[in-house]
Design a protein around this motif. Structure first.
Motif, PDB file in Angstrom:
ATOM      1  N   ASP A 226       0.814  -1.216   0.000  1.00 37.26           N
ATOM      2  CA  ASP A 226       0.000   0.000   0.000  1.00 37.26           C
ATOM      3  C   ASP A 226       0.852   1.273   0.000  1.00 37.26           C
ATOM      4  N   ASP A 227       2.125   1.136   0.263  1.00 32.84           N
ATOM      5  CA  ASP A 227       3.021   2.291   0.248  1.00 32.84           C
ATOM      6  C   ASP A 227       3.238   2.723  -1.209  1.00 32.84           C
ATOM      7  N   PRO A 228       2.863   3.947  -1.579  1.00 34.05           N
ATOM      8  CA  PRO A 228       3.055   4.384  -2.970  1.00 34.05           C
ATOM      9  C   PRO A 228       4.511   4.681  -3.311  1.00 34.05           C
ATOM     10  N   ARG A 229       5.390   4.637  -2.304  1.00 33.12           N
ATOM     11  CA  ARG A 229       6.825   4.884  -2.475  1.00 33.12           C
ATOM     12  C   ARG A 229       7.128   6.333  -2.859  1.00 33.12           C
ATOM     13  N   THR A 230       6.189   7.227  -2.623  1.00 36.69           N
ATOM     14  CA  THR A 230       6.375   8.629  -2.980  1.00 36.69           C
ATOM     15  C   THR A 230       6.369   9.551  -1.762  1.00 36.69           C
ATOM     16  N   ALA A 231       6.153   9.009  -0.572  1.00 36.21           N
ATOM     17  CA  ALA A 231       6.108   9.817   0.652  1.00 36.21           C
ATOM     18  C   ALA A 231       7.449   9.754   1.357  1.00 36.21           C
ATOM     19  N   MET A 232       7.811  10.824   2.040  1.00 39.63           N
ATOM     20  CA  MET A 232       9.011  10.851   2.855  1.00 39.63           C
ATOM     21  C   MET A 232       8.840   9.836   3.978  1.00 39.63           C
ATOM     22  N   VAL A 233       9.882   9.047   4.256  1.00 41.63           N
ATOM     23  CA  VAL A 233       9.723   7.910   5.174  1.00 41.63           C
ATOM     24  C   VAL A 233       9.427   8.331   6.603  1.00 41.63           C
ATOM     25  N   PHE A 234       9.716   9.581   6.978  1.00 42.17           N
ATOM     26  CA  PHE A 234       9.432  10.054   8.329  1.00 42.17           C
ATOM     27  C   PHE A 234       8.054  10.695   8.447  1.00 42.17           C
ATOM     28  N   ASN A 235       7.314  10.710   7.371  1.00 45.39           N
ATOM     29  CA  ASN A 235       5.944  11.212   7.395  1.00 45.39           C
ATOM     30  C   ASN A 235       5.127  10.339   8.349  1.00 45.39           C
ATOM     31  N   PRO A 236       4.467  10.921   9.360  1.00 44.64           N
ATOM     32  CA  PRO A 236       3.723  10.107  10.336  1.00 44.64           C
ATOM     33  C   PRO A 236       2.699   9.170   9.700  1.00 44.64           C
ATOM     34  N   ALA A 237       2.214   9.527   8.531  1.00 47.37           N
ATOM     35  CA  ALA A 237       1.201   8.689   7.881  1.00 47.37           C
ATOM     36  C   ALA A 237       1.780   7.383   7.359  1.00 47.37           C
ATOM     37  N   ILE A 238       3.092   7.327   7.174  1.00 47.19           N
ATOM     38  CA  ILE A 238       3.721   6.145   6.577  1.00 47.19           C
ATOM     39  C   ILE A 238       4.849   5.586   7.421  1.00 47.19           C
ATOM     40  N   ARG A 239       5.326   6.343   8.401  1.00 49.31           N
ATOM     41  CA  ARG A 239       6.513   5.919   9.161  1.00 49.31           C
ATOM     42  C   ARG A 239       6.302   4.549   9.812  1.00 49.31           C
ATOM     43  N   GLY A 240       7.293   3.676   9.615  1.00 48.03           N
ATOM     44  CA  GLY A 240       7.226   2.322  10.145  1.00 48.03           C
ATOM     45  C   GLY A 240       6.479   1.355   9.244  1.00 48.03           C
ATOM     46  N   ARG A 241       5.809   1.879   8.230  1.00 45.59           N
ATOM     47  CA  ARG A 241       5.019   1.044   7.334  1.00 45.59           C
ATOM     48  C   ARG A 241       5.401   1.251   5.873  1.00 45.59           C
ATOM     49  N   THR A 242       6.656   1.641   5.653  1.00 45.27           N
ATOM     50  CA  THR A 242       7.128   1.795   4.282  1.00 45.27           C
ATOM     51  C   THR A 242       7.351   0.432   3.645  1.00 45.27           C
ATOM     52  N   ASP A 243       7.299   0.410   2.324  1.00 49.09           N
ATOM     53  CA  ASP A 243       7.599  -0.802   1.573  1.00 49.09           C
ATOM     54  C   ASP A 243       9.118  -0.975   1.572  1.00 49.09           C
ATOM     55  N   GLN A 244       9.605  -2.063   2.143  1.00 51.60           N
ATOM     56  CA  GLN A 244      11.043  -2.250   2.318  1.00 51.60           C
ATOM     57  C   GLN A 244      11.535  -3.499   1.594  1.00 51.60           C
ATOM     58  N   PHE A 245      12.760  -3.422   1.083  1.00 51.80           N
ATOM     59  CA  PHE A 245      13.373  -4.587   0.455  1.00 51.80           C
ATOM     60  C   PHE A 245      14.474  -5.131   1.353  1.00 51.80           C
ATOM     61  N   MET A 246      14.742  -6.426   1.186  1.00 52.42           N
ATOM     62  CA  MET A 246      15.809  -7.102   1.924  1.00 52.42           C
ATOM     63  C   MET A 246      16.692  -7.822   0.914  1.00 52.42           C
ATOM     64  N   LEU A 247      17.979  -7.513   0.946  1.00 56.03           N
ATOM     65  CA  LEU A 247      18.939  -8.130   0.030  1.00 56.03           C
ATOM     66  C   LEU A 247      20.075  -8.755   0.830  1.00 56.03           C
ATOM     67  N   ARG A 248      20.492  -9.940   0.413  1.00 52.06           N
ATOM     68  CA  ARG A 248      21.638 -10.601   1.031  1.00 52.06           C
ATOM     69  C   ARG A 248      22.666 -10.915  -0.051  1.00 52.06           C
ATOM     70  N   PHE A 249      23.867 -10.374   0.137  1.00 52.01           N
ATOM     71  CA  PHE A 249      24.958 -10.598  -0.816  1.00 52.01           C
ATOM     72  C   PHE A 249      26.045 -11.425  -0.136  1.00 52.01           C
ATOM     73  N   ARG A 250      26.807 -12.131  -0.940  1.00 52.90           N
ATOM     74  CA  ARG A 250      27.892 -12.962  -0.410  1.00 52.90           C
ATOM     75  C   ARG A 250      29.204 -12.609  -1.092  1.00 52.90           C
ATOM     76  N   LYS A 251      30.261 -12.540  -0.288  1.00 53.93           N
ATOM     77  CA  LYS A 251      31.604 -12.350  -0.827  1.00 53.93           C
ATOM     78  C   LYS A 251      32.122 -13.698  -1.307  1.00 53.93           C
ATOM     79  N   PRO A 252      32.471 -13.848  -2.582  1.00 55.43           N
ATOM     80  CA  PRO A 252      32.942 -15.159  -3.077  1.00 55.43           C
ATOM     81  C   PRO A 252      34.179 -15.646  -2.324  1.00 55.43           C
TER      82      PRO A 252
END
Length: 252
Positions: A226-252
């Motif tokens: 539901d996060d449109p990804r256009t609001a500042m992340v500290f905006n009380p209307a969206i803070r804590g409920r932003t759309d977040q990604f998780m990436l895991r990289f490995r060093k060969p």
């Protein structure tokens, strides 16, 4: 032939069993760290949205690891990581000097956290973000909701590629680099770093892969469609409920 197949199957089970036990132990330690009643109430109130147990299980946190919590803020994840790695592990809470210069309260916040009882395996570092040194090879570098800041104006001359090179050099071969951050709109690159504190996931992938890492996994555990990804992340209307990604990289 049939006997050989049976013996091979039994051997496979016996080999896999210790790994499963180790994974169970790691997950139990993480769960206990999250459930620790000594954690601040404000941290525990954030757990439902931040999902720390699932996050650190996915990241691959295990007992005995040497982990850097890169830009730890007030130590939300530092506290949990400290107990999850156990007495045989060590956590380096690395607060960049650039961030401390811009936000002096960051020094007091992490020093206060590390001085609490039960966190003897936490070492606090104040070093340049692109030139840090933990003093020993690391098993993991973990950074949550701060990768975009490596490109922010307050970081001065530092940038993502420089930080990624430092992370690559700090990790053991096979070491993991875990990044959680706020989604920006697709194709926006770095355009929303300063304005919205967001970054395009593909920008992060390009930069980290260019440093020599391989992509080891990604997760939508912290997705909020539901996060449109256009609001500042500290905006009380969206803070804590932003759309977040998780990436895991490995060093060969």
């Amino acid at each position: 032939m049939r006997n050989r197949l049976i013996l091979a199957a039994v051997a496979a089970v016996l080999v896999a069993a210790p790994m499963s036990a180790a994974a169970l132990q790691a997950n139990d330690l993480i769960a206990a760290a999250v459930a620790n009643p000594a954690r601040p109430a404000e941290d525990r109130e954030r757990d439902a949205l931040r999902k720390p147990a699932e996050t650190l299980e996915w990241a691959g946190v295990k007992p005995g690891m040497r982990i850097m919590d890169l830009v730890p803020g007030g130590g939300y994840f530092t506290r949990i990581l400290s107990q999850a790695v156990g007495e045989g592990g060590r956590i380096y809470a690395m607060q960049p000097t650039e961030a401390v210069s811009a936000f002096p309260q960051y020094r007091e916040m992490i020093e206060k956290m590390a001085a609490e009882p039960g966190y003897d395996n936490v070492s606090v570092l104040f070093q340049p973000v692109a030139g840090f040194d933990a003093g020993e090879p690391l098993d993991m570098v973990f950074t949550a909701l701060n990768y975009h800041d490596f490109h922010a104006d307050f970081m001065g001359d530092a940038d993502g590629p420089q930080v990624n090179a430092a992370v690559f050099g700090a990790l053991k071969p096979g070491g993991l680099y875990v990044i959680i951050d706020h989604h920006a709109t697709a194709g926006s690159g770095l355009a929303d770093v300063n304005r919205l504190h967001r970054i395009d996931i593909e920008q992060v992938k390009r930069e980290v892969l260019a440093a020599g890492f391989v992509l080891d996994g990604e997760s939508d555990l912290l997705a909020h469609p539901d996060d449109p990804r256009t609001a500042m992340v500290f905006n009380p209307a969206i803070r804590g409920r932003t759309d977040q990604f998780m990436l895991r990289f490995r060093k060969p």
